[in-house]
Structures are given as structure tokens and as C-alpha cells.
Scaffold this active site. Structure first.
Site, short mmCIF file in Angstrom:
data_model
loop_
_atom_site.label_atom_id
_atom_site.label_comp_id
_atom_site.label_asym_id
_atom_site.label_seq_id
_atom_site.Cartn_x
_atom_site.Cartn_y
_atom_site.Cartn_z
CB CYS A 65 26.01 -44.34 -13.02
SG CYS A 65 27.45 -45.28 -13.53
CB CYS A 76 27.69 -47.01 -10.91
SG CYS A 76 28.44 -45.70 -11.87
CG ASP A 77 24.26 -47.61 -9.07
OD1 ASP A 77 25.20 -47.96 -8.33
OD2 ASP A 77 23.91 -46.42 -9.21
#
Ligand code: NAP
Length: 314
Positions: free
Chosen positions: A136, A139-140
Site C-alpha cells: 500500500c 499507507c507507507d
């Protein structure tokens, strides 16, 4: 929760297909429960840019779109519960879904469990999830500010997320197993123009290495057999690996119960499965186009046809 309660419909999964089914079922005044195992939103909440959903405002993100869908479902009183279902009994007039916390009953079920990211399956991959290996970018990506990252895959997701990662990373390498991308031409063009993106063609990741955090990848050229042991820049000490090689449907619960093809649930155009009163909608279903726009369409149809099914029960 009242354990003996029998809902008109239980929707299993809270992504776009499930939320749309919940909206339509709620509006039809069906007694509706949406069950979700973690967090509502499904795969789309991992997306930073939603520019192909009709009506999406400029700058729409997966989470912003989902927030609006949840608000809308709330207005029509679909009940929502977080639980992981581990066993299902779908035959018969009353369907039973057993979860880790509770057991739930309904006259009809709409399955919208979606799909999960596929793994490379190489040594080091699962060991370093959250420690340099990610599925993701939204997300990261921020963890890799000014670092080098490797994106595995050549489809729409891999290339779009690679472009997104260039906002953070110093250099983005796309590792693809062939010498031609699968991604849509318009997305490819953006990537080819981006100076931060480099391509490693005909290649696969054979191993992900690290000490605590990822600091190396082993890449093999599938045509020449040449193996390259890539290490993180000495001063940086770490690098990222983002894997986008497709998705697998989440249908383990229904194996041997529902008709499937390649793990996807087979339905007719009204979202009916082979069991009366059981419907499937969204990415979990065998279909040609897996997008938010088709997921919400499936969800709406499933809810309306479930309502018709209930009418026929009386
Ligand atoms: P995808 O289209 O299935 O592409 C998967 C990519 O990973 C392919 O390039 C494939 O290589 C590669 N791959 C598959 N298995 C692999 C393995 N074991 N090892 C290495 N590489 C592997 O998946 P996706 O890109 O996630 O897209 C999924 C669906 O969502 C598609 O229908 C896509 O169009 C849609 N989507 C649309 C948008 C958009 O419209 N903006 C954005 C994201 C996703 P090969 O090419 O060699 O098969």
C-alpha cells in the site's frame, strides 16, 4: 446484540460494493447488517487518487470517497458491525454466519468480500512486511522519503502507485516480469515521462534481504538468468519494496459451497449465486472490469434482487 435476531439481509464486506448494497437495502427498509472484518472501505482506501469514478471531485482519494459512502449508508440505518466470519451455513431459508465474536442470521446474504493483494512468494517477503515490504503506497510511501524503492508489477496498480511514490522516494524502480507493461496506455505515458522512474524489464524479485529493516533485493533477469544483488545506498542503509502483482479473491469461506471459477464467485447478471438467497457483488465476483464504478453497481443490483427474493419468500 440480539443473537436470535434474523436480518432481512447480511452484507459481508464493507467496501464500495457492500456499502452500495447497504445503501439500497437500507433505503428499501430492509433490516440490514453490514459485517466488516477490519475497517470499512475495502481496497480503494489504499488509493491516493480516484479520477475515474464519475462525479468524483478533483483530488478525490479512496478514503474521501469512502467517507461519503459511509455517511450515506448511515442516513439509511444499515447496522454495521466489525467481526471476522469463520464459518457459513448458506443453504436453507435462514442463513447463519458464525464470527469470532458472535453468530448472525439472515434471510439473505450478499457477499462483497473483495480481494487481497497477491504475494511474490520469495524468501524475506513476509518476514519484512511493515519493515520495508508494503502492499500500500498510500499507507507507507512517506516512510521512504528520499530513499530508493522497488515496485514489483506492470499493471495499472503498479504503475499508478510508482508514480505516486515519486512524490516521496529519490528513485523508483519498476521491476516487471516482461518487457512491456500491462497498464493502460495513459498511465504508461505518465510513467515514461517521469524522470524518477526506472524500469527493470524481464525481471523478478528472488529474495528480499535485511537486518531488522529491508536493505537489499535480489533480482533475476528471466531472459538471461543473470542475478543481481542490489544493496541499499550505504549512507541510506535501507530501501523499500512495494508489491502490486494483482489480487486474489477472498472466497476461502465459500469453497465447496458456491460455484466459482479461478476462485471468483460465479453469479448471473442479477448477482445471484447457485444458492437461493445468496448473492455476490464487487471484486469477489467473476467479471471483466473490477472498479469502484462496477462494484457499486453490483451492490445496488444485489440489494434490489435480494429484496425481490424476500418478497417471494412470503
Ligand atoms: P493486474 O492488472 O492483474 O496486473 C498484475 C501485474 O503483476 C501484471 O503486470 C502481471 O504481469 C504482474 N504479475 C502477476 N503475477 C505476478 C507474479 N507472480 N510475479 C510478478 N509479477 C506478477 O493487477 P492490478 O494492476 O492490481 O489491477 C487489478 C485490476 O484493477 C485491473 O483490472 C486494473 O485495470 C484495475 N485497476 C484500475 C485502475 C484505474 O483504472 N486507474 C487502477 C488500479 C487498478 P503480466 O503483465 O506479465 O501478467
Amino acid at each position: 446484540m440480539d443473537m436470535s435476531k434474523i436480518y432481512d439481509v447480511i452484507i459481508l464486506g464493507g467496501g464500495p460494493a457492500g456499502l452500495s448494497a447497504g445503501l439500497y437495502a437500507g433505503r428499501a427498509r430492509m433490516d440490514t447488517l453490514i459485517l466488516e472484518k477490519e475497517k470499512e472501505g475495502g481496497l480503494i482506501i489504499q488509493t491516493e487518487e480516484v479520477d475515474n469514478y464519475p462525479g468524483a471531485i478533483e483530488g478525490e482519494t479512496g478514503p474521501s470517497l469512502i467517507d461519503k459512502m459511509i455517511d450515506q449508508v448511515n442516513r439509511f440505518h444499515a447496522e454495521r458491525v466489525i467481526d471476522t466470519i469463520t464459518e457459513v451455513q448458506l443453504e436453507g431459508e435462514i442463513k447463519v454466519l458464525k464470527g469470532k465474536k458472535d453468530s448472525y442470521q439472515a434471510k439473505s446474504v450478499i457477499i462483497t468480500t473483495g480481494a487481497k493483494p497477491r504475494l511474490i512468494g520469495c524468501p524475506g517477503e513476509t518476514k519484512f512486511i511493515g519493515k520495508g515490504v508494503s502492499y500500500c503506497a498510500t499507507c507507507d510511501a512517506a516512510f521512504f522519503e528520499d530513499l530508493e524503492v522497488f515496485v514489483v508489477g506492470g499493471g495499472d496498480t503498479a504503475v499508478e502507485e510508482a508514480i505516486f511514490l515519486t512524490k516521496f522516494a529519490r528513485k523508483v524502480n519498476i521491476v516487471h516480469r516482461r518487457d512491456e507493461l500491462r497498464a493502460a496506455k495513459s498511465i504508461q505515458e505518465k510513467a515514461f515521462k517521469n524522470e524518477k522512474i526506472h524500469f527493470i524489464w524481464d525481471s523478478q524479485v528472488d529474495e528480499i534481504k535485511g537486518e531488522g529493516l529491508v536493505n537489499g533485493v535480489v533480482i533475476k533477469n528471466r531472459k538471461t538468468g543473470e542475478v543481481t544483488d542490489i544493496k541499499a545506498d550505504e549512507e541510506e542503509g535501507l530501501l523499500g519494496v512495494f508489491v502490486f502483482i494483482g489480487y486474489d479473491p477472498m472466497t476461502e469461506l465459500f469453497e465447496g459451497i458456491l460455484d466459482m471459477e479461478d476462485g471468483y464467485i460465479i453469479t448471473d447478471e442479477d448477482m445471484r449465486t447457485n444458492i437461493p438467497g445468496v448473492f455476490a457483488a464487487g471484486d469477489v465476483r467473476k467479471k471483466t472490469l473490477r472498479q469502484v464504478v462496477t462494484a457499486v453497481s453490483d451492490g445496488a443490483i444485489a440489494a434490489v434482487v435480494a429484496e425481490k427474493y424476500l418478497e417471494g419468500m412470503h
